[in-house]
Design a protein around this motif. Structure first.
Motif, PDB file in Angstrom:
ATOM      1  N   ASP A 156      32.202 -14.546  -3.383  1.00  0.00           N
ATOM      2  CA  ASP A 156      32.419 -14.361  -4.814  1.00  0.00           C
ATOM      3  C   ASP A 156      32.596 -12.880  -5.126  1.00  0.00           C
ATOM      4  OD1 ASP A 156      29.684 -13.173  -5.702  1.00  0.00           O
ATOM      5  OD2 ASP A 156      29.156 -14.921  -4.510  1.00  0.00           O
ATOM      6  N   ALA A 157      33.108 -12.605  -6.310  1.00  0.00           N
ATOM      7  CA  ALA A 157      33.447 -11.238  -6.711  1.00  0.00           C
ATOM      8  C   ALA A 157      32.228 -10.339  -6.811  1.00  0.00           C
ATOM      9  CB  ALA A 157      34.188 -11.257  -8.050  1.00  0.00           C
ATOM     10  N   ASP A 158      31.102 -10.876  -7.254  1.00  0.00           N
ATOM     11  CA  ASP A 158      29.896 -10.064  -7.436  1.00  0.00           C
ATOM     12  C   ASP A 158      29.359  -9.542  -6.106  1.00  0.00           C
ATOM     13  OD1 ASP A 158      29.715 -10.387 -10.289  1.00  0.00           O
ATOM     14  OD2 ASP A 158      29.012 -12.428  -9.945  1.00  0.00           O
ATOM     15  N   HIS A 159      29.156 -10.456  -5.137  1.00  0.00           N
ATOM     16  CA  HIS A 159      28.646 -10.047  -3.826  1.00  0.00           C
ATOM     17  C   HIS A 159      29.630  -9.124  -3.112  1.00  0.00           C
ATOM     18  CE1 HIS A 159      25.729 -13.264  -4.479  1.00  0.00           C
ATOM     19  NE2 HIS A 159      25.041 -12.796  -3.451  1.00  0.00           N
ATOM     20  N   LEU A 160      30.926  -9.429  -3.252  1.00  0.00           N
ATOM     21  CA  LEU A 160      31.925  -8.613  -2.568  1.00  0.00           C
ATOM     22  C   LEU A 160      31.944  -7.202  -3.139  1.00  0.00           C
ATOM     23  CD1 LEU A 160      34.062  -8.535  -0.417  1.00  0.00           C
ATOM     24  CD2 LEU A 160      35.728  -9.404  -2.065  1.00  0.00           C
ATOM     25  N   TRP A 161      31.849  -7.056  -4.441  1.00  0.00           N
ATOM     26  CA  TRP A 161      31.812  -5.725  -5.054  1.00  0.00           C
ATOM     27  C   TRP A 161      30.616  -4.936  -4.534  1.00  0.00           C
ATOM     28  CZ3 TRP A 161      28.258  -3.191  -8.235  1.00  0.00           C
ATOM     29  CH2 TRP A 161      28.711  -2.008  -8.843  1.00  0.00           C
ATOM     30  N   ALA A 162      29.448  -5.565  -4.503  1.00  0.00           N
ATOM     31  CA  ALA A 162      28.239  -4.871  -4.053  1.00  0.00           C
ATOM     32  C   ALA A 162      28.386  -4.404  -2.605  1.00  0.00           C
ATOM     33  CB  ALA A 162      27.021  -5.782  -4.208  1.00  0.00           C
ATOM     34  N   ARG A 163      28.892  -5.260  -1.741  1.00  0.00           N
ATOM     35  CA  ARG A 163      29.016  -4.894  -0.326  1.00  0.00           C
ATOM     36  C   ARG A 163      30.055  -3.804  -0.117  1.00  0.00           C
ATOM     37  NH1 ARG A 163      28.321 -11.124   1.011  1.00  0.00           N
ATOM     38  NH2 ARG A 163      26.081 -11.135   1.397  1.00  0.00           N
ATOM     39  N   LYS A 164      31.163  -3.893  -0.829  1.00  0.00           N
ATOM     40  CA  LYS A 164      32.186  -2.860  -0.695  1.00  0.00           C
ATOM     41  C   LYS A 164      31.705  -1.535  -1.292  1.00  0.00           C
ATOM     42  CE  LYS A 164      36.367  -5.708  -0.385  1.00  0.00           C
ATOM     43  NZ  LYS A 164      36.851  -5.131   0.878  1.00  0.00           N
ATOM     44  N   MET A 165      30.986  -1.599  -2.403  1.00  0.00           N
ATOM     45  CA  MET A 165      30.537  -0.367  -3.042  1.00  0.00           C
ATOM     46  C   MET A 165      29.438   0.327  -2.245  1.00  0.00           C
ATOM     47  SD  MET A 165      32.530   0.194  -5.488  1.00  0.00           S
ATOM     48  CE  MET A 165      31.671   1.538  -6.273  1.00  0.00           C
ATOM     49  N   ILE A 166      28.644  -0.421  -1.501  1.00  0.00           N
ATOM     50  CA  ILE A 166      27.659   0.219  -0.621  1.00  0.00           C
ATOM     51  C   ILE A 166      28.385   1.077   0.413  1.00  0.00           C
ATOM     52  CG2 ILE A 166      25.997  -0.224   1.234  1.00  0.00           C
ATOM     53  CD1 ILE A 166      24.958  -2.581  -0.460  1.00  0.00           C
ATOM     54  N   ALA A 167      29.427   0.511   1.036  1.00  0.00           N
ATOM     55  CA  ALA A 167      30.210   1.283   2.011  1.00  0.00           C
ATOM     56  C   ALA A 167      30.922   2.450   1.330  1.00  0.00           C
ATOM     57  CB  ALA A 167      31.221   0.370   2.698  1.00  0.00           C
ATOM     58  N   HIS A 168      31.415   2.232   0.135  1.00  0.00           N
ATOM     59  CA  HIS A 168      32.090   3.279  -0.639  1.00  0.00           C
ATOM     60  C   HIS A 168      31.137   4.437  -0.926  1.00  0.00           C
ATOM     61  CE1 HIS A 168      33.182   5.135  -4.525  1.00  0.00           C
ATOM     62  NE2 HIS A 168      34.442   4.936  -4.155  1.00  0.00           N
ATOM     63  N   HIS A 169      29.955   4.116  -1.422  1.00  0.00           N
ATOM     64  CA  HIS A 169      28.977   5.159  -1.756  1.00  0.00           C
ATOM     65  C   HIS A 169      28.462   5.873  -0.508  1.00  0.00           C
ATOM     66  CE1 HIS A 169      29.395   3.948  -5.745  1.00  0.00           C
ATOM     67  NE2 HIS A 169      28.193   3.481  -6.037  1.00  0.00           N
ATOM     68  N   GLN A 170      28.308   5.124   0.577  1.00  0.00           N
ATOM     69  CA  GLN A 170      27.866   5.759   1.821  1.00  0.00           C
ATOM     70  C   GLN A 170      28.905   6.777   2.293  1.00  0.00           C
ATOM     71  OE1 GLN A 170      24.837   5.369   3.325  1.00  0.00           O
ATOM     72  NE2 GLN A 170      25.518   7.091   4.569  1.00  0.00           N
ATOM     73  N   GLY A 171      30.173   6.453   2.088  1.00  0.00           N
ATOM     74  CA  GLY A 171      31.220   7.416   2.415  1.00  0.00           C
ATOM     75  C   GLY A 171      31.105   8.675   1.581  1.00  0.00           C
ATOM     76  N   ALA A 172      30.765   8.529   0.297  1.00  0.00           N
ATOM     77  CA  ALA A 172      30.599   9.694  -0.573  1.00  0.00           C
ATOM     78  C   ALA A 172      29.442  10.566  -0.095  1.00  0.00           C
ATOM     79  CB  ALA A 172      30.359   9.243  -2.009  1.00  0.00           C
TER      80      ALA A 172
END
Length: 219
Positions: A156-172
């Protein structure tokens, strides 16, 4: 009888010559030199509602350059933050969980302020110049972030956003550590440390949400 013997000998000799000729061996040679099959193509990457935003972000980040490590970081972080904005807009459109919607709205507000701050800093910089070594320093982090974001999956969109944003923020966070290690401009050092602190807090919040909502299966 002698004539018959000579005729038979001539026929046998002709057959022997034909069997040894290159034309006779041609079919076997063609089989041995058959063109090998083409290499197996890698499977196409799964497309999601976030894919366009991700690819736009990654392409812009890889293209960004600057005169030194501070400028390179700033120019890469602008599309990085814009990617978070775009992905958050997607989950606000497609998601349903109230906590995720709250986190996405907070992300939009914070990243919008960060983009404005970076753009203001860049306005005071002289234009021109490109430091290849400074740009290269960020590439391993960018690659890891891209791979981790693309690998994230959920039903679902909610879980996918959270998982992608964790990787996104870790990159930052990792990019901020690269620029701090590169002895940046004082203002950039302050912004980079703020990025580490804020993105670490956001990651903890998203990980806590995922732990509490682990019942949703991965895609």
């Amino acid at each position: 009888m002698i004539k018959l013997y000579h005729a038979s000998a001539l026929v046998l000799g002709a057959l022997a010559i034909t069997a040894c000729s290159p034309q006779a061996a041609a079919p076997q040679s063609e089989s041995a030199e058959a063109t090998p099959p083409p290499p197996t193509m890698e499977p196409a990457m799964t497309q999601t509602a976030y894919s366009a935003s991700e690819m736009k972000m990654h392409d812009a980040m890889m293209a960004a350059n600057g005169a030194d490590v501070s400028e390179v970081w700033a120019r890469k972080m602008i599309p990085h933050h814009q990617g978070a904005l775009d992905m958050s807009q997607v989950v606000l459109r497609d998601g349903t969980d109230p906590d995720i919607r709250r986190m996405a709205q907070k992300t939009i507000e914070m990243q919008t302020r960060d983009i404005a701050e970076l753009q203001q800093w860049l306005q005071g910089r002289p234009s021109g110049g490109a430091d290849a070594s400074a740009r290269t320093a960020f590439m391993p982090v960018e690659t890891r972030m891209k791979d981790a974001m693309m690998a994230a999956s959920a039903a679902d969109a909610d879980h996918l956003w959270a998982r992608k944003m964790i990787a996104h923020h870790q990159g930052a966070i990792e990019m901020a550590r690269v620029v701090i290690a590169g002895d940046p401009d004082a203002a950039v050092r302050t912004m980079a440390q703020k990025t580490i602190d804020m993105q670490s807090e956001d990651i903890r919040e998203m990980e806590s949400w995922l732990s509490a909502h682990s019942g949703s299966p991965s895609a």
